[in-house]
Design a protein around this motif. Structure first.
Motif, mmCIF file in Angstrom:
data_model
loop_
_atom_site.group_PDB
_atom_site.id
_atom_site.type_symbol
_atom_site.label_atom_id
_atom_site.label_comp_id
_atom_site.label_asym_id
_atom_site.label_seq_id
_atom_site.Cartn_x
_atom_site.Cartn_y
_atom_site.Cartn_z
ATOM 1 N N UNK A 6 14.802 -4.256 2.693
ATOM 2 C CA UNK A 6 13.953 -3.745 3.750
ATOM 3 C C UNK A 6 13.513 -4.893 4.645
ATOM 4 N N UNK A 7 13.357 -4.611 5.912
ATOM 5 C CA UNK A 7 12.931 -5.613 6.888
ATOM 6 C C UNK A 7 11.492 -5.347 7.295
ATOM 7 N N UNK A 8 10.723 -6.414 7.386
ATOM 8 C CA UNK A 8 9.324 -6.265 7.760
ATOM 9 C C UNK A 8 8.651 -7.611 7.860
ATOM 10 N N UNK A 9 7.394 -7.694 7.376
ATOM 11 C CA UNK A 9 6.699 -8.966 7.406
ATOM 12 C C UNK A 9 6.727 -9.626 6.031
ATOM 13 N N UNK A 10 6.267 -10.853 5.962
ATOM 14 C CA UNK A 10 6.428 -11.669 4.760
ATOM 15 C C UNK A 10 5.567 -11.213 3.587
ATOM 16 N N UNK A 11 4.675 -10.280 3.814
ATOM 17 C CA UNK A 11 3.945 -9.728 2.662
ATOM 18 C C UNK A 11 4.899 -8.945 1.771
ATOM 19 N N UNK A 12 5.959 -8.382 2.414
ATOM 20 C CA UNK A 12 6.973 -7.629 1.675
ATOM 21 C C UNK A 12 6.354 -6.561 0.762
ATOM 22 N N UNK A 13 5.447 -5.816 1.319
ATOM 23 C CA UNK A 13 4.858 -4.709 0.573
ATOM 24 C C UNK A 13 5.679 -3.438 0.778
ATOM 25 N N UNK A 14 5.790 -2.658 -0.277
ATOM 26 C CA UNK A 14 6.566 -1.412 -0.174
ATOM 27 C C UNK A 14 6.061 -0.560 0.983
ATOM 28 N N UNK A 15 4.751 -0.539 1.159
ATOM 29 C CA UNK A 15 4.159 0.311 2.186
ATOM 30 C C UNK A 15 4.203 -0.309 3.576
ATOM 31 N N UNK A 16 4.643 -1.564 3.671
ATOM 32 C CA UNK A 16 4.533 -2.238 4.957
ATOM 33 C C UNK A 16 5.834 -2.602 5.630
ATOM 34 N N UNK A 17 6.959 -2.196 5.060
ATOM 35 C CA UNK A 17 8.234 -2.574 5.641
ATOM 36 C C UNK A 17 8.644 -1.588 6.727
ATOM 37 N N UNK A 18 9.383 -2.083 7.713
ATOM 38 C CA UNK A 18 9.695 -1.280 8.890
ATOM 39 C C UNK A 18 11.018 -0.524 8.787
#
Length: 121
Positions: free
Chosen positions: A97-109
């Motif tokens: 998954x791509x997103x921010x460096x927190x790499x939280x399941x709920x926070x990926x785009x």
């Protein structure tokens, strides 16, 4: 259309290795951190590794430290997860998954559809 596609999963014996790939299309991965997540049978999806957009920073959960290595090739729009010394408990569906460096399941785009990994003797 923003899309991630995982590949490289399969069946392997304990102690074996697999290399997962995550390919992006429709967007450039080089501005995103990318996480690898695992969902074991009957369990929630959890993050196991994350790599920063530049590739200079990587994180791992304790259970895979020293066995898994995440890397990326931004020129190819790809991210990889080298998995060595696989254990029975590594069995599950692996997602990138791509997103921010927190790499939280709920926070990926953007999420891929997953590739299954089975470790059995």
């Amino acid at each position: 259309q923003l899309q991630l596609v995982e590949s490289g999963g399969g069946s392997v014996q304990p102690g074996g290795s697999l290399r997962l790939s995550c390919s992006a299309s429709g967007f450039s991965l080089d501005t995103y951190a990318v996480g690898w997540f695992r969902q074991a049978p009957g369990k929630r999806r959890n993050g196991i590794s994350c790599i920063s957009s530049s590739g200079y920073t990587t994180n791992y959960v304790d259970s895979v430290k020293g066995r898994f290595t995440v890397s990326r090739d931004n020129a190819k729009n790809m991210v990889y997860l080298q998995m060595d010394d696989l254990k029975l408990e590594d069995t599950g569906v692996y997602y990138c998954a791509a997103g921010d460096m927190r790499c939280l399941v709920t926070g990926m785009d953007v999420w891929g559809k997953g590739t299954p990994v089975t470790v059995s003797s």
